[in-house]
Write an enzyme that holds these catalytic residues in place. Structure first.
Site, PDB file in Angstrom:
ATOM      1  N   LYS A   1      38.879  29.174  54.168  1.00 23.97           N
ATOM      2  CA  LYS A   1      40.314  28.492  53.357  1.00 23.97           C
ATOM      3  C   LYS A   1      40.857  28.702  54.590  1.00 23.97           C
ATOM      4  O   LYS A   1      41.049  27.343  54.860  1.00 23.97           O
ATOM      5  CB  LYS A   1      41.476  30.116  52.919  1.00 23.97           C
ATOM      6  CG  LYS A   1      40.159  30.169  51.495  1.00 23.97           C
ATOM      7  CD  LYS A   1      41.276  31.244  50.448  1.00 23.97           C
ATOM      8  CE  LYS A   1      40.807  30.859  48.799  1.00 23.97           C
ATOM      9  NZ  LYS A   1      39.778  32.036  48.627  1.00 23.97           N
TER      10      LYS A   1
ATOM     11  N   ASP B   1      33.859  39.773  54.390  1.00 28.74           N
ATOM     12  CA  ASP B   1      34.883  38.900  53.539  1.00 28.74           C
ATOM     13  C   ASP B   1      35.838  38.429  53.712  1.00 28.74           C
ATOM     14  O   ASP B   1      36.734  39.584  53.676  1.00 28.74           O
ATOM     15  CB  ASP B   1      34.078  38.652  52.147  1.00 28.74           C
ATOM     16  CG  ASP B   1      34.423  37.355  51.766  1.00 28.74           C
ATOM     17  OD1 ASP B   1      35.409  36.390  52.060  1.00 28.74           O
ATOM     18  OD2 ASP B   1      34.522  36.732  50.539  1.00 28.74           O
TER      19      ASP B   1
ATOM     20  N   PHE C   1      35.994  40.233  44.824  1.00 24.67           N
ATOM     21  CA  PHE C   1      36.077  38.848  44.059  1.00 24.67           C
ATOM     22  C   PHE C   1      35.458  38.001  45.592  1.00 24.67           C
ATOM     23  O   PHE C   1      35.822  38.093  46.820  1.00 24.67           O
ATOM     24  CB  PHE C   1      37.706  38.098  44.630  1.00 24.67           C
ATOM     25  CG  PHE C   1      37.047  36.528  43.898  1.00 24.67           C
ATOM     26  CD1 PHE C   1      37.199  36.112  42.348  1.00 24.67           C
ATOM     27  CD2 PHE C   1      37.975  35.006  45.125  1.00 24.67           C
ATOM     28  CE1 PHE C   1      37.309  34.507  42.374  1.00 24.67           C
ATOM     29  CE2 PHE C   1      37.068  34.511  44.904  1.00 24.67           C
ATOM     30  CZ  PHE C   1      37.254  33.674  43.379  1.00 24.67           C
TER      31      PHE C   1
HETATM   32  C1  LIG Z   1      38.650  32.547  47.360  1.00 27.98           C
HETATM   33  C2  LIG Z   1      37.408  33.320  48.389  1.00 27.98           C
HETATM   34  C3  LIG Z   1      36.006  33.190  48.679  1.00 27.98           C
HETATM   35  C4  LIG Z   1      35.561  32.079  47.505  1.00 27.98           C
HETATM   36  O1  LIG Z   1      36.070  31.009  48.449  1.00 27.98           O
HETATM   37  P1  LIG Z   1      35.487  28.877  47.490  1.00 27.98           P
HETATM   38  O2  LIG Z   1      36.562  28.427  48.977  1.00 27.98           O
HETATM   39  O3  LIG Z   1      36.811  29.053  46.384  1.00 27.98           O
HETATM   40  O4  LIG Z   1      34.682  29.476  47.820  1.00 27.98           O
HETATM   41  C5  LIG Z   1      35.356  34.377  49.248  1.00 27.98           C
HETATM   42  N1  LIG Z   1      35.807  35.364  49.182  1.00 27.98           N
HETATM   43  C6  LIG Z   1      36.955  35.423  48.990  1.00 27.98           C
HETATM   44  C7  LIG Z   1      37.719  37.331  49.329  1.00 27.98           C
HETATM   45  C8  LIG Z   1      37.722  34.897  48.823  1.00 27.98           C
HETATM   46  O5  LIG Z   1      38.960  35.562  48.841  1.00 27.98           O
END
Ligand SMILES: *Cc1c(COP(=O)(O)O)cnc(C)c1O
Length: 415
Positions: free
Chosen positions: A267, A238, A153
């Site tokens: 985040k 990520d 994700f």
């Molecule tokens: C939440 C998340 C995203 C996307 O972040 P948004 O601010 O919602 O666009 C990307 N990668 C990971 C691992 C995430 O948990």
């Protein structure tokens, strides 16, 4: 309280139900929230419109690692609101350099490219990796391939959902962006076998959050690092959900002493106040981008930098990372003793629990937890995810464990 309607006495309106009806009437139905309407938050606790309090064990998917209303973050934001909020990158402002320096030092990389949402940071990294592939690795133009993992994700944009394997996220949104290939998560051999002369990067979550807090086998991240180095391929980590203290270290990659080529943060970087994300890399990679090739009107704005700088200050002491480690142990011990769970995975203050289908679904457990004053979120049917703010204390962890035991018992689990 009662209201006279002229047709007898009717009960007072139910504020929760009324609010939800309003929202459903005017807001696109892209989410299925639990039936609770929040209006206040302090630390790890929130209050709903009926005055009920809840322990927030989702913390906006880790965007609230420092809890609701952290005094240092609120003060930084308020002060900056009165001074300067936005200049665009057409001009310099006096906070971007300092924020980038301190964030780069915290993570141990040379340079920062600031963006807003997590998905934007991912998109930015994909562009950076492709440009690096053509300009440094000399992959033929438009042939670059980026490897990703099953169950990933990385956000909701078109290019990102192009390499998702979640049909709900993906179906009916094609045609898809080419140039991606997915391999099994946690299997460095499968990854290496997929690499060819056109491969420019590997994009991975060091722990897969949305998939249910999936922790790869020990040594996987080191093996990925080694494979990427050997084949001259960028390792993009990520850390948007796993980073910034959640797992007990600044980055989840730190658990294996692994240094990716590109680190993505988001985040919690915005302190739960503003959207703020960042791509970090050393200059040999970051230096491939030139003026005009990428940008964002709000990326690196002064308000976000003020909050981001305050977030970096909180993490520099290591206090939150240590808290996540110590309280994470308490949480893990408690979770291991609970009935009605098929599996429990955790690292630091981050846990994924698989509910025994014989007693119910993840959603049903979340609804039972809501009645026990705990907020949590289900994922992929049977799993629930816990990521309380790192400001949670030992008594709160015990409250969560008691609520979980009670909620599981409500569903019919027997110890
Ligand atoms: C939440 C998340 C995203 C996307 O972040 P948004 O601010 O919602 O666009 C990307 N990668 C990971 C691992 C995430 O948990």
């Amino acid at each position: 309280m009662t209201f006279l309607t002229g047709q007898g006495i009717s009960p007072a309106p139910d504020p929760t139900r009324e609010y939800i009806a309003l929202e459903n009437h005017y807001v696109a139905h892209t989410y299925h929230p639990l039936p609770v309407v929040l209006c206040e938050g302090r630390g790890a606790w929130v209050r709903d419109v009926e005055g009920r309090e809840y322990l927030d064990c989702l913390a906006a998917y880790s965007a609230l690692n420092f809890g609701h209303g952290h005094p240092a973050l609120i003060a930084a934001a308020k002060e900056q609101l009165d001074r300067l909020t936005l200049t665009s990158r057409a001009f310099h402002h006096d906070l971007l350099g300092e924020f980038a320096r301190d964030l780069a030092h915290l993570v141990g990389m040379d340079a920062v490219l600031p963006m807003n949402s997590g998905a934007e940071a991912v998109e930015t990294a994909l562009k950076l990796a492709r440009a690096w592939g053509y300009r440094v690795k000399h992959v033929p133009r438009d042939q670059a391939v980026i490897l990703v993992a099953h169950g990933n994700f990385h956000g909701r944009t078109l290019s990102i959902i192009s390499f998702s394997d979640d049909p709900v996220a993906r179906d009916d949104f094609g045609p898809y962006t080419p140039g991606f290939r997915s391999v099994p998560y946690g299997d460095a051999r499968a990854l290496e076998a997929a690499i060819d002369a056109h491969t420019v990067a590997v994009l991975l979550e060091p722990i897969q959050g949305e998939a249910g807090v999936i922790i790869p086998p020990k040594g996987y991240l080191q093996a990925v690092r080694e494979v990427c180095t050997r084949h001259h391929v960028l390792f993009i980590a990520d850390e948007i959900q796993s980073g910034l203290g959640r797992t007990g270290r600044t980055l989840a990659c730190d658990h294996e002493n692994v240094r990716p080529d590109v680190v993505l943060l988001g985040k919690a970087l915005g302190g739960g106040i503003v959207p703020l994300s960042a791509v970090l890399a050393n200059w040999d990679v970051m230096g491939v981008l030139h003026p005009g090739e990428h940008g964002s009107t709000f990326g690196g704005n002064a308000l976000a930098c003020a909050v981001g700088l305050a977030v970096v200050r909180l993490l520099e002491t290591g206090e939150y990372q240590d808290r996540a480690t110590v309280l994470g142990r308490r949480l893990a011990r408690g979770l291991a003793a609970l009935p009605g769970l098929r599996a429990v995975r955790s690292r630091g203050l981050w846990a994924g629990l698989d509910v025994d289908p014989a007693i119910g679904t993840g959603r049903q457990l979340c609804e039972a937890l809501l009645r026990r004053q705990v907020l949590a979120k289900d994922t992929h049917g049977a799993t629930i995810r816990l990521s309380p703010p790192l400001v949670i204390d030992a008594a709160d962890v015990d409250f969560l464990l008691d609520a979980l035991r009670a909620a599981l018992t409500d569903l019919g689990a027997r110890s």
